[in-house]
Scaffold this motif. Sequence first.
Motif, PDB file in Angstrom:
ATOM      1  N   LEU A  61      22.127-114.981 -53.089  1.00  0.00           N
ATOM      2  CA  LEU A  61      21.527-114.186 -52.104  1.00  0.00           C
ATOM      3  C   LEU A  61      20.977-114.971 -51.655  1.00  0.00           C
ATOM      4  O   LEU A  61      20.993-116.750 -50.877  1.00  0.00           O
ATOM      5  N   SER A  62      20.601-114.334 -50.196  1.00  0.00           N
ATOM      6  CA  SER A  62      19.419-115.112 -49.418  1.00  0.00           C
ATOM      7  C   SER A  62      18.774-115.388 -50.162  1.00  0.00           C
ATOM      8  O   SER A  62      17.804-115.252 -50.507  1.00  0.00           O
ATOM      9  N   ALA A  63      16.658-115.974 -49.412  1.00  0.00           N
ATOM     10  CA  ALA A  63      15.822-116.900 -49.693  1.00  0.00           C
ATOM     11  C   ALA A  63      15.188-115.005 -49.186  1.00  0.00           C
ATOM     12  O   ALA A  63      14.424-114.431 -50.813  1.00  0.00           O
ATOM     13  N   ARG A  64      15.674-114.303 -48.615  1.00  0.00           N
ATOM     14  CA  ARG A  64      14.473-112.860 -48.275  1.00  0.00           C
ATOM     15  C   ARG A  64      15.116-112.614 -49.849  1.00  0.00           C
ATOM     16  O   ARG A  64      14.048-111.530 -50.627  1.00  0.00           O
ATOM     17  N   GLU A  65      16.380-111.643 -50.504  1.00  0.00           N
ATOM     18  CA  GLU A  65      17.220-111.326 -50.997  1.00  0.00           C
ATOM     19  C   GLU A  65      16.512-111.465 -52.208  1.00  0.00           C
ATOM     20  O   GLU A  65      16.269-110.547 -53.130  1.00  0.00           O
ATOM     21  N   PHE A  66      16.595-112.900 -53.094  1.00  0.00           N
ATOM     22  CA  PHE A  66      15.730-113.437 -53.899  1.00  0.00           C
ATOM     23  C   PHE A  66      14.306-112.796 -53.954  1.00  0.00           C
ATOM     24  O   PHE A  66      14.094-112.075 -55.510  1.00  0.00           O
ATOM     25  N   ASP A  67      13.804-113.316 -53.057  1.00  0.00           N
ATOM     26  CA  ASP A  67      12.188-113.081 -52.736  1.00  0.00           C
ATOM     27  C   ASP A  67      12.142-111.404 -53.727  1.00  0.00           C
ATOM     28  O   ASP A  67      11.423-110.843 -54.413  1.00  0.00           O
ATOM     29  N   ILE A  68      12.438-110.354 -52.630  1.00  0.00           N
ATOM     30  CA  ILE A  68      13.104-109.735 -52.993  1.00  0.00           C
ATOM     31  C   ILE A  68      13.121-108.688 -54.743  1.00  0.00           C
ATOM     32  O   ILE A  68      12.740-108.015 -55.259  1.00  0.00           O
ATOM     33  N   LEU A  69      14.510-109.652 -55.455  1.00  0.00           N
ATOM     34  CA  LEU A  69      14.295-108.792 -56.651  1.00  0.00           C
ATOM     35  C   LEU A  69      13.721-109.085 -57.311  1.00  0.00           C
ATOM     36  O   LEU A  69      13.516-108.983 -58.065  1.00  0.00           O
ATOM     37  N   ALA A  70      13.374-110.774 -57.146  1.00  0.00           N
ATOM     38  CA  ALA A  70      12.161-111.392 -58.200  1.00  0.00           C
ATOM     39  C   ALA A  70      10.862-109.975 -58.125  1.00  0.00           C
ATOM     40  O   ALA A  70      10.018-110.188 -59.235  1.00  0.00           O
ATOM     41  N   LEU A  71      10.736-109.949 -56.842  1.00  0.00           N
ATOM     42  CA  LEU A  71       9.609-108.625 -56.752  1.00  0.00           C
ATOM     43  C   LEU A  71      10.149-107.662 -58.093  1.00  0.00           C
ATOM     44  O   LEU A  71       8.924-107.102 -58.858  1.00  0.00           O
ATOM     45  N   MET A  72      10.628-107.248 -57.509  1.00  0.00           N
ATOM     46  CA  MET A  72      11.270-105.889 -58.016  1.00  0.00           C
ATOM     47  C   MET A  72      11.622-105.822 -59.486  1.00  0.00           C
ATOM     48  O   MET A  72      10.926-105.130 -60.476  1.00  0.00           O
ATOM     49  N   LEU A  73      11.802-106.732 -59.868  1.00  0.00           N
ATOM     50  CA  LEU A  73      12.022-107.519 -61.709  1.00  0.00           C
ATOM     51  C   LEU A  73      10.509-107.777 -61.972  1.00  0.00           C
ATOM     52  O   LEU A  73      10.534-107.098 -63.558  1.00  0.00           O
ATOM     53  N   SER A  74       9.992-108.339 -61.288  1.00  0.00           N
ATOM     54  CA  SER A  74       8.520-107.922 -61.849  1.00  0.00           C
ATOM     55  C   SER A  74       8.069-107.161 -62.019  1.00  0.00           C
ATOM     56  O   SER A  74       6.857-106.520 -62.741  1.00  0.00           O
ATOM     57  N   ARG A  75       8.228-106.132 -61.540  1.00  0.00           N
ATOM     58  CA  ARG A  75       7.653-104.767 -61.770  1.00  0.00           C
ATOM     59  C   ARG A  75       9.223-103.242 -61.824  1.00  0.00           C
ATOM     60  O   ARG A  75       9.019-102.627 -61.512  1.00  0.00           O
ATOM     61  N   ALA A  76       9.744-103.834 -62.685  1.00  0.00           N
ATOM     62  CA  ALA A  76      10.639-102.997 -63.121  1.00  0.00           C
ATOM     63  C   ALA A  76      10.282-102.186 -64.482  1.00  0.00           C
ATOM     64  O   ALA A  76       9.696-102.214 -64.959  1.00  0.00           O
ATOM     65  N   GLY A  77      10.910-100.946 -63.907  1.00  0.00           N
ATOM     66  CA  GLY A  77      10.636 -99.591 -64.029  1.00  0.00           C
ATOM     67  C   GLY A  77       9.189 -99.115 -63.221  1.00  0.00           C
ATOM     68  O   GLY A  77       9.154 -97.994 -63.665  1.00  0.00           O
ATOM     69  N   HIS A  78       8.551 -99.649 -62.623  1.00  0.00           N
ATOM     70  CA  HIS A  78       8.021 -99.585 -61.748  1.00  0.00           C
ATOM     71  C   HIS A  78       7.942 -99.098 -60.139  1.00  0.00           C
ATOM     72  O   HIS A  78       8.704 -99.789 -59.747  1.00  0.00           O
ATOM     73  N   CYS A  79       7.494 -98.588 -59.635  1.00  0.00           N
ATOM     74  CA  CYS A  79       8.026 -98.227 -58.217  1.00  0.00           C
ATOM     75  C   CYS A  79       7.885 -99.276 -57.423  1.00  0.00           C
ATOM     76  O   CYS A  79       6.407 -99.490 -57.075  1.00  0.00           O
ATOM     77  N   VAL A  80       8.256 -99.601 -56.370  1.00  0.00           N
ATOM     78  CA  VAL A  80       7.468-100.910 -55.676  1.00  0.00           C
ATOM     79  C   VAL A  80       7.957-100.597 -53.773  1.00  0.00           C
ATOM     80  O   VAL A  80       9.158-100.207 -53.553  1.00  0.00           O
ATOM     81  N   THR A  81       6.746-100.382 -53.164  1.00  0.00           N
ATOM     82  CA  THR A  81       6.358 -99.966 -51.992  1.00  0.00           C
ATOM     83  C   THR A  81       7.283-100.488 -51.261  1.00  0.00           C
ATOM     84  O   THR A  81       7.253-101.683 -51.300  1.00  0.00           O
ATOM     85  N   ARG A  82       7.407 -99.381 -50.026  1.00  0.00           N
ATOM     86  CA  ARG A  82       7.993-100.601 -48.632  1.00  0.00           C
ATOM     87  C   ARG A  82       6.804-101.599 -48.233  1.00  0.00           C
ATOM     88  O   ARG A  82       7.210-102.851 -48.059  1.00  0.00           O
ATOM     89  N   TYR A  83       5.578-101.224 -48.760  1.00  0.00           N
ATOM     90  CA  TYR A  83       4.217-101.301 -47.706  1.00  0.00           C
ATOM     91  C   TYR A  83       4.755-103.284 -49.000  1.00  0.00           C
ATOM     92  O   TYR A  83       4.083-104.138 -48.500  1.00  0.00           O
ATOM     93  N   HIS A  84       4.332-102.680 -50.323  1.00  0.00           N
ATOM     94  CA  HIS A  84       4.154-104.172 -51.102  1.00  0.00           C
ATOM     95  C   HIS A  84       5.723-105.452 -50.535  1.00  0.00           C
ATOM     96  O   HIS A  84       4.956-106.189 -51.161  1.00  0.00           O
TER      97      HIS A  84
END
Length: 225
Positions: free
Chosen positions: A150-173
């Motif tokens: 993964l690229s650095a940005r892709e990794f950061d987005i995936l980690a964020l989404m995993l930390s909030r798994a099952g919940h909506c992650v907004t574009r703003y977030h």
Amino acid sequence: MRVLVVEDERRLAGLLARGLSEAGHDVDVRHSGPEGLRAALGGGYDCVVLDRLLPGLDGVAVCTELRGRGSTVPVLMLTALGDVRDRVAGLDAGADDYLPKPFSFDELLARLRALNRRTADTGAGELRAGDLLVDRGRRRAFRGGVEIELSAREFDILALMLSRAGHCVTRYHILDEVWDGETDLRSNVIDVHIAGLRAKVDKPFGRRAIETLRGAGYRLDPNGG
């Protein structure tokens, strides 16, 4: 982030809750020291915004009790008290940062981002959703034991989404956490990175873990898709 606001001035508490929600955070509000303490101990929050002067227990007492019970949740203390000794008392009680009233809401958001980054750095560990694994310490991602490049940005987005798994992650977030708010919400940069993640994390493995919630944001299946 999931944020607890403990503020007895209801108008300010409402403004903080609305502003933080619009910035993509999940927010709960309590209006007294004992209520805030109970919520902070049991709520699994990423940060507590804690007023210095509260009924029942003041902010210093709440923070002291939190640390005494082993809680490491980051605390940003707010106060109308300008004396250095008051700020020192809050920090000595275990607060991670201090913001005097009146304050800029943009500065509040920036301080929360800094606390979140600091916590992520010191608490780096593994995040899992089914057979999808992100190792934040080594910045590596795996699906079923197969490493995903993964690229650095892709990794950061995936980690964020995993930390909030099952919940909506907004574009703003995502913009706020991954780009530190330094790109335009109208840009398609997030869509491009989400498409890249799907092509690497889902498609090769026959999965559909990353879901688009139209008009809201994205959600990652807590079971890995």
